[in-house]
Design an enzyme around this catalytic site. Structure first.
Site, PDB file in Angstrom:
ATOM      1  N   ASP A 372      38.863  35.676  60.255  1.00 49.25           N
ATOM      2  CA  ASP A 372      39.656  36.621  60.977  1.00 49.25           C
ATOM      3  C   ASP A 372      39.007  37.492  61.867  1.00 49.25           C
ATOM      4  O   ASP A 372      39.149  38.700  62.032  1.00 49.25           O
ATOM      5  CB  ASP A 372      40.376  37.583  60.103  1.00 49.25           C
ATOM      6  CG  ASP A 372      41.533  36.767  59.107  1.00 49.25           C
ATOM      7  OD1 ASP A 372      41.604  35.404  59.249  1.00 49.25           O
ATOM      8  OD2 ASP A 372      42.077  37.301  58.119  1.00 49.25           O
ATOM      9  N   ARG A 462      46.145  26.306  62.103  1.00 49.13           N
ATOM     10  CA  ARG A 462      47.322  26.096  61.049  1.00 49.13           C
ATOM     11  C   ARG A 462      48.329  27.048  61.018  1.00 49.13           C
ATOM     12  O   ARG A 462      48.097  28.378  61.398  1.00 49.13           O
ATOM     13  CB  ARG A 462      46.496  25.969  59.748  1.00 49.13           C
ATOM     14  CG  ARG A 462      45.630  27.409  59.148  1.00 49.13           C
ATOM     15  CD  ARG A 462      45.066  27.307  57.963  1.00 49.13           C
ATOM     16  NE  ARG A 462      44.349  28.473  57.628  1.00 49.13           N
ATOM     17  CZ  ARG A 462      43.853  28.878  56.435  1.00 49.13           C
ATOM     18  NH1 ARG A 462      44.537  27.877  55.370  1.00 49.13           N
ATOM     19  NH2 ARG A 462      43.517  29.692  56.219  1.00 49.13           N
TER      20      ARG A 462
END
Length: 557
Positions: A372, A462
């Site tokens: 992240d 994804r």
């Protein structure tokens, strides 16, 4: 944030455009009076919509749209009041408090956005809400849904917040439904059917076709001469400037202090407040708040002017608030800076840079972390010639964002992990959000390139959320990309609703013959289809990027 399909024939333009907005083309004209039940047809939740609109009377879609936005504003105020009451109650776990504080900030933003959207709709006639006004309102309404989802995600991730989560479940769900209905009605009434009204039509200013000529574009000899002769203000307007220098030679010794000194609610037409960050490693977590608008931060270069921190989810921070550098103020520009989170892969979610600032721009910057790394949270963002390093979902969020001429470097993750470059978080089919990677390089960072200890699969992305949308075009994909290209999130989640596409890429990882066969994955063959995801269309960048001084390409390379 923890931790798509393929067609063998060319997409028609109609198919691509249908992914921008779900509207029945049999809809009545927006100005045609219709009963509320008819107005609700084609929204994301017709049954809920009918509980929102007034049961009596007949109005047009414009009136219903204004009504729903006003009702959403009232709801946002009530939801913030509920969050505040939970925070005032006391006795909550640290995790619950942290998640609620994120909800508090995000709910305040929603009130601001709905107030601004409502003011625009109430002062515009039915036929004059064109670019960039239509795009501005759609951007705000899209961000409101993203903010609400982030609040929900934070409460869900905090295991100790179960009592708060249960108490807010129904208000949270109803708020999300209401905001989605407002976005649906707005889209049906004001957004041109062809494509979200993204194509500049010169309604406010002439489009700035082609390449931007930026203050910082060293290849532009004329601009370099102007810089030498006339200084930075020759290319961008400046209303004030300060220097941050750890040695004490500048105005401030910390970046946070310089941000605090910036004027509040600066009018972008007047220029930028410039913060020069001298070379040094600044160990601080910095927030550029919403009222610090049009701040331009210029460092001495990648690896020279570094802002670094180590917050992570494992250490008790929410993903949203783990960012080393977070910016909310509209019009922010960063140049020659490094933003770093050193928490490491074992600490999982640990954000280096989070932007939920509209019209924010990053040029010649490096963003470095592991899982992240870069939280492109919401609104409109542009990244040019930046380096981004990470492992799992390292470019994520739900902004309308374009990365142009950037280098995305996948690092060595923990054993057993796969790398995923993107995890786009679009939750609603009417949101004008998505991630575009154009003219970039996707390659292995040195630690991954040298790894022989264990295999690492690397994927382009994804689907974090149901309508995840990512387009990679005209980019160099290195051999590290798995032949399947894209990785599922959880079983068949979102595989029929996401939109993932590749267009005219190159390199050993760009072979699409063995890509996933999901219904939502596409190989684009038409320049017209790919053009929908460029700076000019995805961001309406011709309207605002020239003023930043940052170079850009409005269309395809």
């Amino acid at each position: 944030m923890a931790a798509a399909f393929r067609t063998t024939t060319a997409l028609s333009t109609i198919l691509v455009l249908s992914l921008f907005v779900v509207v029945a083309r049999s809809d009545p004209a927006p100005a045609t009076p219709v009963p509320p039940s008819t107005a609700c047809n084609g929204t994301t939740d017709p049954t809920f919509c009918r509980t929102v609109l007034p049961a009596n009377g007949t109005n047009n879609l414009y009136t219903y749209g204004r009504f729903s936005v006003a009702k959403s504003l009232g709801n946002a105020n009530k939801f913030l009041g509920l969050v505040n009451r939970y925070l005032a109650r006391g006795g909550l776990s640290a995790g619950a408090v942290a998640a609620l504080q994120d909800c508090q900030l995000l709910s305040g933003l929603n009130i601001d956005f709905l107030s601004s959207a409502g003011a625009t709709l109430n002062t515009s006639s039915n036929s004059t809400l064109l670019d960039p006004q239509a795009e501005d309102v759609q951007t705000l309404l899209s961000a409101i849904l993203t903010n609400q989802q982030t609040c929900a995600d934070g409460l869900q991730a905090a295991a100790s917040a179960w009592s708060v989560r249960n108490g807010l479940a129904v208000p949270m769900s109803n708020s999300t439904k209401l905001y989605s209905v407002s976005l649906s009605l707005f889209t049906r009434a004001w957004v041109p059917p062809a494509k979200h009204g993204k194509k500049p039509r010169g309604t406010t200013k002439p489009p700035h076709h082609g390449h931007g000529r930026g203050l910082f574009d060293a290849t532009d000899d004329e601009m370099v001469r102007r810089m030498a002769l006339e200084g930075a203000a020759a290319a961008v307007l400046v209303v004030g400037a300060v220097t941050v220098d750890q040695s004490g030679a500048g105005n401030y010794t910390t970046v946070g202090a310089a941000v605090a000194a910036a004027p509040s609610n600066l009018d972008g037409s007047l220029g930028y407040f410039v913060i020069h960050v001298a070379a040094g490693v600044y160990e601080e977590n910095v927030v550029v708040p919403k009222h610090k608008k049009y701040v331009m931060m210029i460092g001495d270069g990648i690896g020279q002017s570094v802002i670094t921190g180590n917050r992570s989810v494992v250490d008790g921070w929410t993903t949203f608030n783990s960012a080393t550098f977070a910016v909310l103020g509209q019009g922010f520009v960063a140049v020659n800076m490094t933003f770093r989170n050193t928490a490491g892969p074992a600490k999982h979610q640990a954000v280096a840079l989070r932007s939920n600032a509209d019209l924010s721009t990053f040029y010649l910057c490096s963003v470095e972390a592991y899982q992240d790394t870069l939280y492109a949270h919401s609104l409109r963002q542009f990244y040019r010639a930046c380096d981004i390093y990470g492992t799992v979902d390292y470019v994520f969020g739900n902004a309308a964002v374009v990365f142009q001429d950037c280098a995305l470097y996948s690092r060595l993750p923990m054993q057993g992990q796969s790398n995923t470059v993107t995890a786009q978080g679009r939750t609603d089919p009417n949101q004008n959000t998505g991630t575009t990677i154009q003219g970039c390089t996707i390659a292995a960072a040195p630690d991954l390139a040298a790894n022989t200890a264990f295999p690492v699969a690397t994927y382009l992305g994804r689907p974090w959320k149901l309508y995840s949308r990512t387009v990679i075009m005209q980019s160099e994909e290195d051999a590290l990309i798995d032949p399947a290209g894209w990785m599922p999130w959880d079983g068949d989640f979102a595989l029929t609703t996401l939109f993932y596409a590749e267009y005219n890429n190159s390199g050993p990882g760009a072979d699409t013959s063995r890509r996933v066969t999901w219904p939502g994955y596409h190989v684009l063959t038409s320049a017209a289809d790919a053009g929908n995801f460029t700076v000019g269309n995805m961001l309406l960048g011709d309207f605002w990027l020239p003023e930043t001084g940052v170079p850009f390409n409005s269309g395809l390379n």
